[in-house]
Design a protein around this motif. Sequence first.
Motif, PDB file in Angstrom:
ATOM      1  N   PHE A  76       1.230  -1.217  -0.160  1.00 35.52           N
ATOM      2  CA  PHE A  76      -0.098  -0.141  -0.043  1.00 35.52           C
ATOM      3  C   PHE A  76       0.890   1.197   0.116  1.00 35.52           C
ATOM      4  N   PHE A  77       1.777   0.842  -0.434  1.00 42.05           N
ATOM      5  CA  PHE A  77       2.784   2.198  -0.433  1.00 42.05           C
ATOM      6  C   PHE A  77       2.536   3.350  -1.526  1.00 42.05           C
ATOM      7  N   GLU A  78       1.795   2.978  -2.544  1.00 40.38           N
ATOM      8  CA  GLU A  78       1.672   3.818  -3.144  1.00 40.38           C
ATOM      9  C   GLU A  78       0.269   4.422  -3.240  1.00 40.38           C
ATOM     10  N   ALA A  79      -0.828   3.434  -3.118  1.00 38.20           N
ATOM     11  CA  ALA A  79      -2.064   4.554  -2.328  1.00 38.20           C
ATOM     12  C   ALA A  79      -1.265   5.497  -1.381  1.00 38.20           C
ATOM     13  N   ARG A  80       0.171   5.177  -0.518  1.00 40.08           N
ATOM     14  CA  ARG A  80       0.487   6.596   0.603  1.00 40.08           C
ATOM     15  C   ARG A  80       1.164   7.634  -0.028  1.00 40.08           C
ATOM     16  N   ASP A  81       2.172   7.151  -0.989  1.00 40.51           N
ATOM     17  CA  ASP A  81       2.121   8.195  -2.236  1.00 40.51           C
ATOM     18  C   ASP A  81       1.181   8.919  -2.534  1.00 40.51           C
ATOM     19  N   ASP A  82      -0.118   8.640  -3.329  1.00 37.26           N
ATOM     20  CA  ASP A  82      -0.840   9.184  -4.094  1.00 37.26           C
ATOM     21  C   ASP A  82      -1.606   9.727  -3.143  1.00 37.26           C
ATOM     22  N   ALA A  83      -1.845  10.112  -1.106  1.00 36.02           N
ATOM     23  CA  ALA A  83      -2.361  10.290  -0.951  1.00 36.02           C
ATOM     24  C   ALA A  83      -1.550  11.243  -0.709  1.00 36.02           C
ATOM     25  N   LEU A  84      -0.262  10.914  -0.291  1.00 36.18           N
ATOM     26  CA  LEU A  84       0.551  12.058   0.231  1.00 36.18           C
ATOM     27  C   LEU A  84       0.261  13.461  -1.117  1.00 36.18           C
ATOM     28  N   ARG A  85       0.561  12.975  -2.273  1.00 37.18           N
ATOM     29  CA  ARG A  85       0.441  13.732  -3.399  1.00 37.18           C
ATOM     30  C   ARG A  85      -1.326  14.775  -3.981  1.00 37.18           C
ATOM     31  N   ALA A  86      -1.918  13.717  -2.995  1.00 42.14           N
ATOM     32  CA  ALA A  86      -3.606  14.982  -2.988  1.00 42.14           C
ATOM     33  C   ALA A  86      -3.171  16.075  -2.180  1.00 42.14           C
ATOM     34  N   HIS A  87      -2.423  16.291  -1.825  1.00 41.82           N
ATOM     35  CA  HIS A  87      -2.467  17.244  -0.431  1.00 41.82           C
ATOM     36  C   HIS A  87      -1.158  18.200  -1.110  1.00 41.82           C
ATOM     37  N   ARG A  88      -1.952  18.929  -2.771  1.00 45.55           N
ATOM     38  CA  ARG A  88      -1.352  19.396  -3.492  1.00 45.55           C
ATOM     39  C   ARG A  88      -0.282  20.946  -3.023  1.00 45.55           C
ATOM     40  N   THR A  89      -0.846  21.296  -2.269  1.00 36.80           N
ATOM     41  CA  THR A  89      -0.774  22.947  -1.111  1.00 36.80           C
ATOM     42  C   THR A  89       0.849  22.377  -0.220  1.00 36.80           C
ATOM     43  N   GLN A  90       1.154  20.945   0.176  1.00 36.07           N
ATOM     44  CA  GLN A  90       1.529  20.724   1.491  1.00 36.07           C
ATOM     45  C   GLN A  90       3.233  20.228   0.795  1.00 36.07           C
ATOM     46  N   ILE A  91       3.304  19.324  -0.388  1.00 35.57           N
ATOM     47  CA  ILE A  91       3.830  18.083  -0.864  1.00 35.57           C
ATOM     48  C   ILE A  91       3.781  18.501  -2.217  1.00 35.57           C
ATOM     49  N   ASP A  92       5.904  18.640  -1.715  1.00 32.67           N
ATOM     50  CA  ASP A  92       5.761  18.645  -3.557  1.00 32.67           C
ATOM     51  C   ASP A  92       6.291  17.362  -3.827  1.00 32.67           C
ATOM     52  N   PRO A  93       5.796  16.956  -5.430  1.00 32.01           N
ATOM     53  CA  PRO A  93       6.182  15.780  -5.871  1.00 32.01           C
ATOM     54  C   PRO A  93       6.926  15.049  -6.073  1.00 32.01           C
ATOM     55  N   LEU A  94       8.182  16.373  -6.299  1.00 29.50           N
ATOM     56  CA  LEU A  94       9.564  15.822  -6.458  1.00 29.50           C
ATOM     57  C   LEU A  94      10.029  15.937  -4.744  1.00 29.50           C
ATOM     58  N   GLY A  95      10.119  15.855  -4.601  1.00 25.01           N
ATOM     59  CA  GLY A  95      10.240  16.329  -2.918  1.00 25.01           C
ATOM     60  C   GLY A  95      11.206  15.190  -2.185  1.00 25.01           C
ATOM     61  N   PHE A  96      11.155  15.522  -1.413  1.00 25.21           N
ATOM     62  CA  PHE A  96      11.740  14.050   0.175  1.00 25.21           C
ATOM     63  C   PHE A  96      10.985  12.918   0.261  1.00 25.21           C
ATOM     64  N   PHE A  97       9.683  12.833   0.258  1.00 26.97           N
ATOM     65  CA  PHE A  97       9.305  12.112   0.536  1.00 26.97           C
ATOM     66  C   PHE A  97       8.965  10.744  -0.659  1.00 26.97           C
ATOM     67  N   PHE A  98       8.920  11.159  -1.348  1.00 27.09           N
ATOM     68  CA  PHE A  98       9.342  10.483  -2.829  1.00 27.09           C
ATOM     69  C   PHE A  98      10.931   9.440  -3.393  1.00 27.09           C
ATOM     70  N   ALA A  99      12.020  10.365  -2.346  1.00 26.38           N
ATOM     71  CA  ALA A  99      12.918  10.622  -2.928  1.00 26.38           C
ATOM     72  C   ALA A  99      13.412   8.537  -2.879  1.00 26.38           C
ATOM     73  N   VAL A 100      12.945   7.924  -2.226  1.00 20.18           N
ATOM     74  CA  VAL A 100      13.061   6.440  -2.266  1.00 20.18           C
ATOM     75  C   VAL A 100      11.019   5.556  -3.089  1.00 20.18           C
ATOM     76  N   SER A 101      11.476   4.905  -4.495  1.00 17.16           N
ATOM     77  CA  SER A 101      10.208   4.589  -5.024  1.00 17.16           C
ATOM     78  C   SER A 101       9.460   2.529  -3.742  1.00 17.16           C
ATOM     79  N   PRO A 102       8.803   2.859  -3.970  1.00 18.55           N
ATOM     80  CA  PRO A 102       8.071   1.775  -3.509  1.00 18.55           C
ATOM     81  C   PRO A 102       8.241   0.561  -3.654  1.00 18.55           C
TER      82      PRO A 102
END
Length: 301
Positions: free
Chosen positions: A242-268
């Motif tokens: 469910f790591f992809e679901a987690r990442d998609d939920a993070l990206r849903a917070h578009r004002t707060q999360i940079d889709p090129l940022g820290f949280f996505f440095a390691v692939s699922p």
Amino acid sequence: MTASSSSDQQLRLLAVHAHPDDESSKGAATMAMYAAAGVDVMVATCTDGSRGDIQNPAMEDAPHPKRDMAGARRLEMANAAAVLGIQQRWLGFVDSGLPEGDPLPPLPPACFALQPLERATAPLVRLVRSFKPHVILSYDENGGYPHPDHIMAHKVAVEAFDAAGDPDRYPGMGEPWAPSKLYYDRAFSPERFRALHFALEEAGLQSPYAERLAAWLEADAEGHTPVPPGHQTTTQVDCGDFFEARDDALRAHRTQIDPLGFFFAVSPDLQRTAWPWEDYTLIKSTVPSELPEKDLFAGIR
């Protein structure tokens, strides 16, 4: 009625978070996994997130958050909850913001972090008594990191866990319900970051975690290493699917999360190899369970 006194019941999980987006960066894959398995999962969001800054460069010129940050974040929260397959409720408090400067400025009047404990906890007690969770997830005493709203979220979660089952406390907030287990989230455990750091290096990729790990390991002038975290992991939930679901939920917070940022440095996929778990510390339990655990509902099922 207590959680342990009823049989053949729907399992329920309640996660208490300070702001919209916290639920997606801490424990989101766990929640998505349990929701997919039929557990009733709910997030209680303490504040409206209205004092959050825009963290995503692509959203800097978006008109909605500039005009109404709280409204924009409500829409983002609804999208993230839909991705995770969970319910979500607002507790109704105003974001305290993150004070900066030396000395720190005072917090804004009437914000969440300045509320008296009972006033801040009352909506959560009402929610616990109506939703009847068996398990509550929260932050540690430091809030996971020392944001005033995170520290307050910790305080109200612990208070609600202790008080919701007591008929003499918080009268008028519904029929008492005693949750069975309280956990602290360890999303930012050094062990996890160390594993991800070395996994990136072994794959020949640049790690963004080197500076963070160095700060954890750095000794002071007298050779003292930092005090180890106050809580150790007792429970690892295998939720890598469910790591992809987690990442998609993070990206849903578009004002707060940079889709090129820290949280996505390691692939699922790499995370599933290096650290396929989300980590928790069991703090309180009214049911017997053997440590270490692999299931937040161990002893309840």
